[in-house]
Design a protein around this motif. Sequence first.
Motif, PDB file in Angstrom:
ATOM      1  N   THR A  29      25.415  -1.564  22.707  1.00 45.22           N
ATOM      2  CA  THR A  29      25.203  -2.949  22.304  1.00 45.22           C
ATOM      3  C   THR A  29      25.044  -2.960  20.796  1.00 45.22           C
ATOM      4  OG1 THR A  29      24.169  -3.522  24.413  1.00 45.22           O
ATOM      5  CG2 THR A  29      23.716  -4.969  22.544  1.00 45.22           C
ATOM      6  N   LEU A  30      25.886  -3.721  20.130  1.00 41.83           N
ATOM      7  CA  LEU A  30      25.860  -3.775  18.671  1.00 41.83           C
ATOM      8  C   LEU A  30      24.922  -4.869  18.193  1.00 41.83           C
ATOM      9  CD1 LEU A  30      29.660  -3.368  17.890  1.00 41.83           C
ATOM     10  CD2 LEU A  30      27.858  -1.653  17.630  1.00 41.83           C
ATOM     11  N   ALA A  31      24.114  -4.511  17.204  1.00 45.04           N
ATOM     12  CA  ALA A  31      23.236  -5.466  16.535  1.00 45.04           C
ATOM     13  C   ALA A  31      23.831  -5.785  15.168  1.00 45.04           C
ATOM     14  CB  ALA A  31      21.840  -4.856  16.382  1.00 45.04           C
ATOM     15  N   GLY A  84      26.669  -7.743  20.142  1.00 44.76           N
ATOM     16  CA  GLY A  84      26.523  -7.884  21.580  1.00 44.76           C
ATOM     17  C   GLY A  84      26.975  -6.632  22.309  1.00 44.76           C
ATOM     18  N   PRO A  85      26.988  -6.675  23.632  1.00 46.20           N
ATOM     19  CA  PRO A  85      27.382  -5.513  24.429  1.00 46.20           C
ATOM     20  C   PRO A  85      28.888  -5.272  24.385  1.00 46.20           C
ATOM     21  CG  PRO A  85      26.945  -7.374  25.864  1.00 46.20           C
ATOM     22  CD  PRO A  85      26.584  -7.807  24.475  1.00 46.20           C
ATOM     23  N   VAL A  86      29.273  -4.006  24.510  1.00 46.74           N
ATOM     24  CA  VAL A  86      30.673  -3.599  24.595  1.00 46.74           C
ATOM     25  C   VAL A  86      30.788  -2.701  25.820  1.00 46.74           C
ATOM     26  CG1 VAL A  86      32.580  -2.401  23.468  1.00 46.74           C
ATOM     27  CG2 VAL A  86      30.945  -3.715  22.094  1.00 46.74           C
ATOM     28  N   SER A  87      31.737  -3.005  26.696  1.00 49.36           N
ATOM     29  CA  SER A  87      31.884  -2.240  27.937  1.00 49.36           C
ATOM     30  C   SER A  87      33.314  -1.742  28.099  1.00 49.36           C
ATOM     31  CB  SER A  87      31.468  -3.090  29.142  1.00 49.36           C
ATOM     32  OG  SER A  87      32.247  -4.262  29.228  1.00 49.36           O
ATOM     33  N   VAL A  88      33.463  -0.733  28.960  1.00 51.56           N
ATOM     34  CA  VAL A  88      34.779  -0.138  29.216  1.00 51.56           C
ATOM     35  C   VAL A  88      34.990   0.037  30.720  1.00 51.56           C
ATOM     36  CG1 VAL A  88      34.812   1.102  27.016  1.00 51.56           C
ATOM     37  CG2 VAL A  88      33.975   2.262  29.065  1.00 51.56           C
TER      38      VAL A  88
END
Length: 105
Positions: A29-31, A84-88
Amino acid sequence: MEAVRSASLQSGALPSNYTIGTSAGTVFTLAAGEVGFIQNLDDAALAVKLGESASTTSLSMILSAGGAADDGTGASILIDDYIGPVSVAAMTGSPRYIAWKRAVS
């Protein structure tokens, strides 16, 4: 697609995750002030979603496969303008990727 921009990384800051991932789901999750990197290490395409729960039908982009697993030729992306979140998720089979995030100065 915009060209990848270089980012000044904090001195001495190590990536938060630099191991090979083999599970679908949120990778980080990027801030504000952070950049993330994902490289596909598999011989099948990798779905990436700027958000939770990436799947073959819910994705933001596809990272192309390498010529063979772990050969270093799979597509990669530097995410530097998202919070925000990053998913794969694997487009077929199981995913195989490297993912990390770092703070930028």
